[in-house]
Motif scaffolding. Structure first.
Motif, PDB file in Angstrom:
ATOM      1  N   ASP A   9      -6.332  -4.364   6.565  1.00 57.83           N
ATOM      2  CA  ASP A   9      -6.832  -4.608   5.205  1.00 57.83           C
ATOM      3  C   ASP A   9      -8.014  -3.700   4.877  1.00 57.83           C
ATOM      4  N   ASP A  10      -8.257  -3.486   3.591  1.00 58.73           N
ATOM      5  CA  ASP A  10      -9.437  -2.744   3.115  1.00 58.73           C
ATOM      6  C   ASP A  10      -9.551  -1.382   3.781  1.00 58.73           C
ATOM      7  N   PHE A  11      -8.423  -0.725   3.979  1.00 57.81           N
ATOM      8  CA  PHE A  11      -8.429   0.532   4.729  1.00 57.81           C
ATOM      9  C   PHE A  11      -9.283   1.598   4.042  1.00 57.81           C
ATOM     10  N   ILE A  34      -4.576   0.009   1.288  1.00 60.02           N
ATOM     11  CA  ILE A  34      -5.572   0.966   0.813  1.00 60.02           C
ATOM     12  C   ILE A  34      -6.581   0.243  -0.073  1.00 60.02           C
ATOM     13  N   ASP A  35      -7.850   0.352   0.276  1.00 65.15           N
ATOM     14  CA  ASP A  35      -8.871  -0.407  -0.433  1.00 65.15           C
ATOM     15  C   ASP A  35      -8.943  -0.059  -1.917  1.00 65.15           C
ATOM     16  N   ARG A  36      -9.287  -1.077  -2.670  1.00 65.35           N
ATOM     17  CA  ARG A  36      -9.398  -0.996  -4.126  1.00 65.35           C
ATOM     18  C   ARG A  36     -10.295   0.152  -4.600  1.00 65.35           C
ATOM     19  N   ALA A  45      -1.273  -0.344  -2.077  1.00 64.00           N
ATOM     20  CA  ALA A  45      -2.521  -0.066  -2.788  1.00 64.00           C
ATOM     21  C   ALA A  45      -3.017  -1.333  -3.468  1.00 64.00           C
ATOM     22  N   GLU A  46      -4.291  -1.668  -3.207  1.00 67.29           N
ATOM     23  CA  GLU A  46      -4.906  -2.870  -3.772  1.00 67.29           C
ATOM     24  C   GLU A  46      -5.604  -2.555  -5.089  1.00 67.29           C
ATOM     25  N   GLY A  47      -5.732  -3.565  -5.924  1.00 65.55           N
ATOM     26  CA  GLY A  47      -6.573  -3.441  -7.115  1.00 65.55           C
ATOM     27  C   GLY A  47      -6.038  -2.483  -8.165  1.00 65.55           C
TER      28      GLY A  47
HETATM   29 CA    CA Z   1     -11.361  -6.239  -0.281  1.00 63.13          CA
END
Ligand code: CA
Ligand code: C2E
Ligand code: CA
Ligand code: CA
Length: 275
Positions: free
Chosen positions: A175-177, A197-199, A231-233
């Motif tokens: 997480d939060d790479f 992949i972090d936001r 991909a996050e966010g």
């Molecule tokens: Ca996060």
């Protein structure tokens, strides 16, 4: 503190007392919530760009506080970690998330955040086995999200725990790479199933010219290592366009959906014609 002199100390004392009192009160409130069913899980959809379909959900905990309403995890997970309450809370989250997921169509998976303390606790595998057997959820439908901070403690032990969890048949996501100090070295040390992949990198896509190159580097590296990328966010169509072009496999974010409560999850699944 002694060297700073007595006057300074006394000046700050009332404030520290107030903070300590608040923390103790919050800790008591958390303990009570744990016994009285005061937590709920929301689920944010994960979308597969490759398959063009809903792929699963990430479970996100909320505290249903009698006066404060729904409290977000940033406002209580750190205290739960410090006080050790994260262990029983984490067990509840695992049981509840697996049970909810067992009610979904089989092609949908569930991702659960595992905090560093929970990871190091020693009985995580046992807790997961119980959650799986009580719910009847197939292990392959469960993904554990861990952050690279678990490596800080003891790399050898961390790796053996990871392999032990993998042996249960569950999937493991990093997480939060990209937010830590040595993200790349950890990628080499364990065959993660997925890299999230972090936001912050996704947000940059709209403003910064070389953010594309960072996304491309991560997806290329993950591909080479046989890992999936999410991909996050993701909040707007411009970001989505770049992520698609750079070969990112999954997205998650407000563009597709905010986190949903259990009844909204049911509606989304129905409207996807999956039931
Ligand atoms: Ca996060
Ligand atoms: P995370 O694992 O990185 O989870 C994603 C967070 O980003 C969630 O916040 C989600 O609501 C938010 N988010 C999703 N899409 C977007 C978007 O498009 N834009 C923006 N700005 N934000 C978006 P949430 O639910 O407040 O959770 C915050 C953090 O708390 C999580 O970050 C995770 O580290 C922790 N957390 C949440 N649930 C749990 C849990 O059940 N157990 C543990 N140990 N930690 C949890
Ligand atoms: Ca997460
Ligand atoms: Ca994350």
């Amino acid at each position: 503190a002694k060297s700073e002199g007595k006057a300074t100390y006394q000046f700050f004392e009332p404030k520290l007392d107030e903070e300590a009192r608040l923390r103790r009160q919050t800790e008591l409130d958390l303990r009570r919530a744990l016994h009285e069913g005061g937590f709920e899980l929301h689920f944010q959809p994960l979308y597969s760009l490759v398959e063009d379909r809903l792929k699963g959900f990430e479970a996100l905990v909320r505290w249903n506080h009698p006066e404060r309403g729904l409290v977000n995890p940033v406002d209580f997970i750190p205290l739960a970690e410090e006080t050790g309450l994260i262990i029983p809370l984490g067990e509840w989250i695992l049981r509840e998330a697996c049970w909810q997921a067992s009610q979904w169509p089989e092609e949908l998976s569930v991702a659960i955040n595992i905090s560093p303390k929970q990871f190091a606790s020693g009985n995580l595998a046992q807790t997961i086995l119980q959650a799986l057997s009580h719910s009847g959820l197939a292990p392959g439908r469960l993904e554990l999200e861990i952050t690279e901070s678990i490596f800080i403690a003891n790399v050898e032990k961390t790796l053996s725990t990871l392999h032990g969890l993998r042996d249960l048949g569950v999937r493991i996501a990093l997480d939060d790479f990209g937010t830590g100090y040595s993200s790349l070295s950890y990628l080499r040390s364990f065959p993660f199933d997925k890299v999230k992949i972090d936001r912050s990198f996704v947000q940059d896509l709209t403003t910064e010219g070389n953010a594309h190159a960072v996304i491309r580097a991560i997806t290329t590296l993950a591909d080479a290592l046989g890992m999936e990328t999410l991909a996050e966010g993701v909040e707007d169509a411009g970001q989505l366009e770049v992520l698609r072009r750079e070969g990112c496999r999954y997205i998650q974010g407000f563009l597709y959906s905010h986190p949903l409560n259990v009844s909204e999850v049911g509606i989304l699944i129905d409207s996807n014609g999956m039931q």
